[in-house]
Write a protein that holds these residues in place. Structure first.
Motif, short mmCIF file in Angstrom:
data_model
loop_
_atom_site.label_atom_id
_atom_site.label_comp_id
_atom_site.label_asym_id
_atom_site.label_seq_id
_atom_site.Cartn_x
_atom_site.Cartn_y
_atom_site.Cartn_z
N ALA A 97 0.73 -1.05 0.12
CA ALA A 97 -0.09 -0.11 0.14
C ALA A 97 1.07 1.34 -0.06
O ALA A 97 1.76 1.23 0.84
CB ALA A 97 -0.88 0.18 1.14
N PRO A 98 0.49 2.34 -0.69
CA PRO A 98 1.57 3.50 -1.08
C PRO A 98 1.65 4.53 0.16
O PRO A 98 2.39 5.14 0.16
CB PRO A 98 1.12 4.01 -2.29
N LYS A 99 0.50 4.37 1.17
CA LYS A 99 0.36 5.24 2.13
C LYS A 99 0.81 4.49 3.56
O LYS A 99 0.73 3.31 3.41
CB LYS A 99 -1.16 5.94 1.94
N PRO A 100 1.13 5.35 4.35
CA PRO A 100 1.40 4.48 5.81
C PRO A 100 0.16 3.74 6.30
O PRO A 100 -0.71 4.13 6.05
CB PRO A 100 1.75 5.78 6.79
N THR A 101 0.85 2.71 7.06
CA THR A 101 -0.26 1.89 7.52
C THR A 101 0.13 1.62 8.99
O THR A 101 1.43 1.56 9.13
CB THR A 101 -0.22 0.37 6.64
N LEU A 102 -0.55 1.32 9.92
CA LEU A 102 -0.40 0.87 11.08
C LEU A 102 -1.47 -0.14 11.79
O LEU A 102 -2.71 0.02 11.51
CB LEU A 102 -0.68 2.16 11.96
N ALA A 103 -0.83 -1.30 12.33
CA ALA A 103 -1.61 -2.08 13.14
C ALA A 103 -1.68 -1.70 14.35
O ALA A 103 -0.53 -1.47 15.17
CB ALA A 103 -1.07 -3.60 13.01
N VAL A 104 -2.79 -1.73 15.18
CA VAL A 104 -3.02 -1.50 16.64
C VAL A 104 -3.72 -2.87 16.97
O VAL A 104 -4.69 -3.39 16.86
CB VAL A 104 -4.37 -0.53 16.81
N VAL A 105 -2.65 -3.26 18.09
CA VAL A 105 -2.75 -4.60 18.80
C VAL A 105 -3.10 -4.58 20.12
O VAL A 105 -2.19 -4.27 20.93
CB VAL A 105 -1.73 -5.57 18.45
N ASP A 106 -4.35 -5.02 20.68
CA ASP A 106 -4.62 -5.09 22.06
C ASP A 106 -5.03 -6.07 22.65
O ASP A 106 -5.88 -6.32 23.50
CB ASP A 106 -6.01 -3.88 22.00
N GLY A 107 -4.42 -7.22 21.93
CA GLY A 107 -4.91 -8.82 22.32
C GLY A 107 -4.23 -9.65 21.56
O GLY A 107 -3.11 -9.21 21.16
N GLY A 115 0.28 -12.04 10.33
CA GLY A 115 0.80 -11.72 9.24
C GLY A 115 0.28 -10.51 8.73
O GLY A 115 0.89 -9.70 8.03
N ILE A 116 -1.00 -10.40 9.15
CA ILE A 116 -1.63 -8.91 8.80
C ILE A 116 -1.05 -7.82 9.36
O ILE A 116 -0.45 -6.80 8.88
CB ILE A 116 -2.97 -8.87 9.02
N ALA A 117 -0.52 -7.98 10.59
CA ALA A 117 -0.06 -7.07 11.51
C ALA A 117 1.35 -6.93 10.86
O ALA A 117 1.92 -5.83 10.63
CB ALA A 117 0.29 -7.28 13.08
N LEU A 118 2.16 -7.84 10.50
CA LEU A 118 3.46 -7.81 9.75
C LEU A 118 3.58 -6.95 8.61
O LEU A 118 4.57 -6.21 8.21
CB LEU A 118 3.89 -9.18 9.69
N ALA A 119 2.45 -7.05 7.76
CA ALA A 119 2.15 -6.58 6.53
C ALA A 119 2.21 -4.79 6.76
O ALA A 119 2.30 -4.21 5.61
CB ALA A 119 1.25 -6.98 5.74
N CYS A 120 1.92 -4.51 7.85
CA CYS A 120 1.51 -3.14 8.12
C CYS A 120 3.20 -2.40 8.27
O CYS A 120 4.09 -2.99 8.80
CB CYS A 120 0.94 -2.82 9.55
N ASP A 121 3.36 -1.08 8.21
CA ASP A 121 4.25 -0.37 8.33
C ASP A 121 4.97 -0.43 9.75
O ASP A 121 6.07 -0.58 10.05
CB ASP A 121 4.28 1.18 7.95
N GLY A 208 7.06 8.77 -0.61
CA GLY A 208 8.25 8.58 -1.46
C GLY A 208 9.05 7.87 -0.66
O GLY A 208 9.83 6.74 -0.91
N THR A 209 9.29 8.04 0.74
CA THR A 209 10.00 7.13 1.59
C THR A 209 9.66 5.82 1.63
O THR A 209 10.37 4.93 1.77
CB THR A 209 10.17 7.72 3.08
N LYS A 210 8.31 5.48 1.94
CA LYS A 210 7.99 4.30 1.80
C LYS A 210 8.04 3.41 0.53
O LYS A 210 8.72 2.41 0.49
CB LYS A 210 6.31 4.06 2.03
#
Length: 257
Positions: A97-107, A115-121, A208-210
């Motif tokens: 995904a070209p824009k920043p991504t974040l996984a929020v994990v509370d459990g 794997g989904i969390a790993l695929a985030c930035d 661009g950095t991503k």
């Protein structure tokens, strides 16, 4: 009844919410199939600066694949092909995904959920989060793309440790080995702080950095016409003009990107 996956967009932030709490947010085939389209929709929205992936309610992020469905259908080669294609599309679409991504994990964040969390930035976790990738409990072997996401984050030795043993590690250990970037007792405050910092930065720089980091991880070792051109073109961009103007005027920049 809520959809098990939904996309909510507000003030520049897209949230992809996992909402199947009765199954600990485990993914079935329909969810793997739907996920990439929701990511693409967020990326296509010009107002979106950041995509957050999280559980819709406090608790497990995702317990992985729906094992009941898996046990029922895995003997069917056609289903296995469709399932593998859905999982791969989810991981690849999110990772690229070209824009920043974040996984929020509370459990719990386990198996395909991890794997989904790993695929985030980046990953922000609370102390009650747990992480594990568990093919060794089922006699399975993870695909190369998914495994590489893990190796890129924690290195080959830690990746082997997690995959060989299928052990669950707590949030503190996940932070120590680099799987989690921010560990916070107040996860909502930590997310709000990160979002504010990201929104204050240049979206042109972030995208661009991503793209450059992705090229480095794919094996590119030096500048080429594409990266050099990207560097040079930035000096003619609106974000550069705004950044310089704000610096000279001693004010906060208002980037458009």
């Amino acid at each position: 009844m809520n959809e098990p996956l939904r996309l909510e967009i507000d003030t520049g932030i897209a949230r992809l919410l996992i909402d199947r709490p009765d199954k600990r947010n485990a993914f079935n085939q329909a969810m793997w199939t739907a996920f990439p389209g929701l990511v693409d929709a967020a990326m296509a929205n010009p107002d979106v600066r950041l995509l957050i992936v999280q559980a819709a309610t406090p608790g497990p992020f995702c317990a992985g694949a729906d094992i009941a469905e898996f046990a029922k259908s895995a003997a069917d080669p056609a289903w296995r092909r469709a399932n593998g294609a859905g999982i791969r599309a989810t991981q690849v679409t999110l990772a690229r995904a070209p824009k920043p991504t974040l996984a929020v994990v509370d459990g719990d964040c386990i198996g395909g959920g991890c794997g989904i969390a790993l695929a985030c930035d980046l990953r922000i976790a609370s102390p009650r989060a747990r992480f594990g990738i568990t093919p060794a409990k089922l006699g399975l072997v993870y695909p190369l793309h998914d495994t590489r996401l893990l190796v890129d984050l924690v290195g080959p030795a830690q990746a082997k440790r997690l995959l060989y043993t299928a052990e669950l590690i707590d949030a503190a250990e996940a932070t120590r080995i680099g799987l989690v970037q921010i560990l916070a007792d107040n996860i909502d405050a930590a997310v709000a702080d990160h979002v504010a910092r990201l929104l204050a930065g240049s979206p042109h720089t972030q995208r661009g950095t991503k793209a450059i980091v992705s090229r480095i991880l794919s094996g590119v070792t030096d500048d080429d016409p594409a990266s050099s051109g990207q560097f040079d073109a930035a000096f003619e961009g609106v974000d550069f003009a705004e950044g310089v103007s704000a610096f000279l005027s001693k004010r906060t920049p208002k980037f458009g990107g």
